[in-house]
Scaffold this motif. Sequence first.
Motif, PDB file in Angstrom:
ATOM      1  N   HIS A  17       0.822  -1.308  -0.023  1.00 22.57           N
ATOM      2  CA  HIS A  17      -0.091  -0.066   0.147  1.00 22.57           C
ATOM      3  C   HIS A  17       0.769   1.320   0.039  1.00 22.57           C
ATOM      4  O   HIS A  17       1.631   1.346   0.957  1.00 22.57           O
ATOM      5  N   VAL A  18       0.852   2.082  -1.110  1.00 23.89           N
ATOM      6  CA  VAL A  18       1.511   3.151  -1.251  1.00 23.89           C
ATOM      7  C   VAL A  18       1.129   4.440  -1.119  1.00 23.89           C
ATOM      8  O   VAL A  18       1.538   5.447  -1.208  1.00 23.89           O
ATOM      9  N   GLY A  19      -0.276   4.578  -0.898  1.00 24.67           N
ATOM     10  CA  GLY A  19      -1.169   5.845  -0.785  1.00 24.67           C
ATOM     11  C   GLY A  19      -0.658   6.660   0.038  1.00 24.67           C
ATOM     12  O   GLY A  19      -0.169   6.559   1.035  1.00 24.67           O
ATOM     13  N   ALA A  20      -0.985   7.860  -0.333  1.00 28.95           N
ATOM     14  CA  ALA A  20      -0.504   9.108   0.382  1.00 28.95           C
ATOM     15  C   ALA A  20      -1.253  10.362  -0.043  1.00 28.95           C
ATOM     16  O   ALA A  20      -1.720  10.353  -1.103  1.00 28.95           O
ATOM     17  N   VAL A  21      -1.393  11.330   0.673  1.00 28.01           N
ATOM     18  CA  VAL A  21      -1.869  12.610   0.287  1.00 28.01           C
ATOM     19  C   VAL A  21      -1.151  13.252  -0.832  1.00 28.01           C
ATOM     20  O   VAL A  21      -1.632  13.585  -1.862  1.00 28.01           O
ATOM     21  N   SER A  22       0.251  13.180  -0.884  1.00 27.14           N
ATOM     22  CA  SER A  22       1.101  13.775  -1.776  1.00 27.14           C
ATOM     23  C   SER A  22       1.180  12.575  -2.850  1.00 27.14           C
ATOM     24  O   SER A  22       1.784  11.634  -2.423  1.00 27.14           O
ATOM     25  N   THR A  23       1.241  13.143  -4.162  1.00 28.51           N
ATOM     26  CA  THR A  23       1.482  12.377  -5.303  1.00 28.51           C
ATOM     27  C   THR A  23       2.867  11.770  -5.025  1.00 28.51           C
ATOM     28  O   THR A  23       3.345  10.395  -5.485  1.00 28.51           O
ATOM     29  N   ASP A  24       3.781  12.530  -4.957  1.00 32.98           N
ATOM     30  CA  ASP A  24       5.442  12.432  -4.918  1.00 32.98           C
ATOM     31  C   ASP A  24       5.682  11.315  -4.042  1.00 32.98           C
ATOM     32  O   ASP A  24       6.192  10.507  -4.210  1.00 32.98           O
ATOM     33  N   GLU A  25       5.071  11.568  -2.824  1.00 36.62           N
ATOM     34  CA  GLU A  25       5.337  10.599  -1.758  1.00 36.62           C
ATOM     35  C   GLU A  25       4.839   9.090  -2.217  1.00 36.62           C
ATOM     36  O   GLU A  25       5.581   8.122  -1.988  1.00 36.62           O
ATOM     37  N   ALA A  26       3.671   9.187  -2.749  1.00 37.97           N
ATOM     38  CA  ALA A  26       3.037   7.707  -3.160  1.00 37.97           C
ATOM     39  C   ALA A  26       4.096   7.058  -4.215  1.00 37.97           C
ATOM     40  O   ALA A  26       4.263   6.035  -4.042  1.00 37.97           O
ATOM     41  N   ILE A  27       4.554   7.887  -5.004  1.00 37.05           N
ATOM     42  CA  ILE A  27       5.290   7.432  -6.071  1.00 37.05           C
ATOM     43  C   ILE A  27       6.540   6.876  -5.592  1.00 37.05           C
ATOM     44  O   ILE A  27       7.344   5.893  -5.885  1.00 37.05           O
ATOM     45  N   LYS A  28       7.311   7.620  -4.426  1.00 40.07           N
ATOM     46  CA  LYS A  28       8.565   7.024  -3.764  1.00 40.07           C
ATOM     47  C   LYS A  28       8.272   5.777  -3.217  1.00 40.07           C
ATOM     48  O   LYS A  28       8.943   4.699  -3.452  1.00 40.07           O
ATOM     49  N   TYR A  29       7.291   5.762  -2.456  1.00 38.67           N
ATOM     50  CA  TYR A  29       6.667   4.207  -2.125  1.00 38.67           C
ATOM     51  C   TYR A  29       6.643   3.282  -3.131  1.00 38.67           C
ATOM     52  O   TYR A  29       7.173   2.200  -3.079  1.00 38.67           O
ATOM     53  N   GLY A  30       5.786   3.471  -4.156  1.00 43.24           N
ATOM     54  CA  GLY A  30       5.560   2.732  -5.261  1.00 43.24           C
ATOM     55  C   GLY A  30       6.841   2.146  -5.803  1.00 43.24           C
ATOM     56  O   GLY A  30       7.251   0.986  -6.283  1.00 43.24           O
ATOM     57  N   LEU A  31       8.023   3.273  -6.255  1.00 47.93           N
ATOM     58  CA  LEU A  31       8.954   2.690  -6.974  1.00 47.93           C
ATOM     59  C   LEU A  31      10.050   1.642  -5.809  1.00 47.93           C
ATOM     60  O   LEU A  31      10.644   0.848  -6.535  1.00 47.93           O
ATOM     61  N   ARG A  32       9.988   2.047  -4.592  1.00 48.07           N
ATOM     62  CA  ARG A  32      10.725   1.174  -3.772  1.00 48.07           C
ATOM     63  C   ARG A  32       9.908  -0.292  -3.681  1.00 48.07           C
ATOM     64  O   ARG A  32      10.565  -1.350  -3.665  1.00 48.07           O
ATOM     65  N   ALA A  33       8.869  -0.387  -3.526  1.00 51.19           N
ATOM     66  CA  ALA A  33       8.098  -1.421  -3.714  1.00 51.19           C
ATOM     67  C   ALA A  33       8.368  -2.348  -4.983  1.00 51.19           C
ATOM     68  O   ALA A  33       8.559  -3.551  -4.880  1.00 51.19           O
ATOM     69  N   LYS A  34       8.309  -1.703  -6.264  1.00 50.74           N
ATOM     70  CA  LYS A  34       8.660  -2.312  -7.531  1.00 50.74           C
ATOM     71  C   LYS A  34       9.982  -2.764  -7.286  1.00 50.74           C
ATOM     72  O   LYS A  34      10.450  -3.968  -7.788  1.00 50.74           O
TER      73      LYS A  34
END
Length: 297
Positions: free
Chosen positions: A81-98
Amino acid sequence: MNELNIDMKGIFAASVTPFDKENKINDKVLLKLMERNMKEGVTGFFIGGSSAECFLLSRDERMRLFEIAAENKNKTKLIAHVGAVSTDEAIKYGLRAKELGYNAIAATAPYYYKFSPKEIAQYYYDIYERVGMPIIVYNFPGNTGVEFDLKNKDFKELFKSPAIAGVKHTSLNLYQLERIKNLKNSLYMYNGFDEILLAGIAMGADGAIGSTFNFMYTHYKKIKEAFESLNYEEARALQVKANNIMEALCSVGLIPAIKYILTLRGIDAGVSRKPFSELDSAQKKYIEEILELNLVC
């Protein structure tokens, strides 16, 4: 063909975050919990979601959760789960998960600010484009305040787009679950409220993601098996018992109660972070009595 290119049907445990006495993530206990759940037969794990107290964790802690769970990436299926208020923050989590080898990512809609449907849809498109993985929408209107009104063209186009692989439908609106699935049949639809698992499956859910699966997966597995065997009376009776337990948990605090039950069973999950409060002795006794009367393992 679903854009994930992997079969993600089934029942996923929405893992809690165990804390030690210093209020830090307890790596060993999380791995112990995952090992137990894998032996019980869960399809996989939803890491860093609401059950994990995600919005009470720091950014580094959320990343750390992904890293710990990834130790099991060759043994099970993992959704971050990478959800955040900030798009940039969610992207950082997503890149790490990938990078860590997760099978899928999921995200709540951005909350607090009253973002427009167009802005919310763009949030998902941006994550998809930057991370390069289709997303499971974590639809939780009761907590995010965001309703995915399918009359809105931006939301309708979003669910039909390659950006979305599925939906964790944590909503009592099962008509909406069916209507979203109808927009794109390849979507993985996951029932998100454990207390309506039976109804969710009947309305077309491909599986479920739930918090109580941390300690009572086998009970819900029996519900699913009874339904698939056309033994509807047994399925409903088991769902009633599950709901008796859920009602009790919610009355004292869902996540603190789950952690208490896990600790009773040898998984010392610690206590939940404030402002969650610890269960008192009367609440603990009540939970134990309800489990004794209703849990089927």
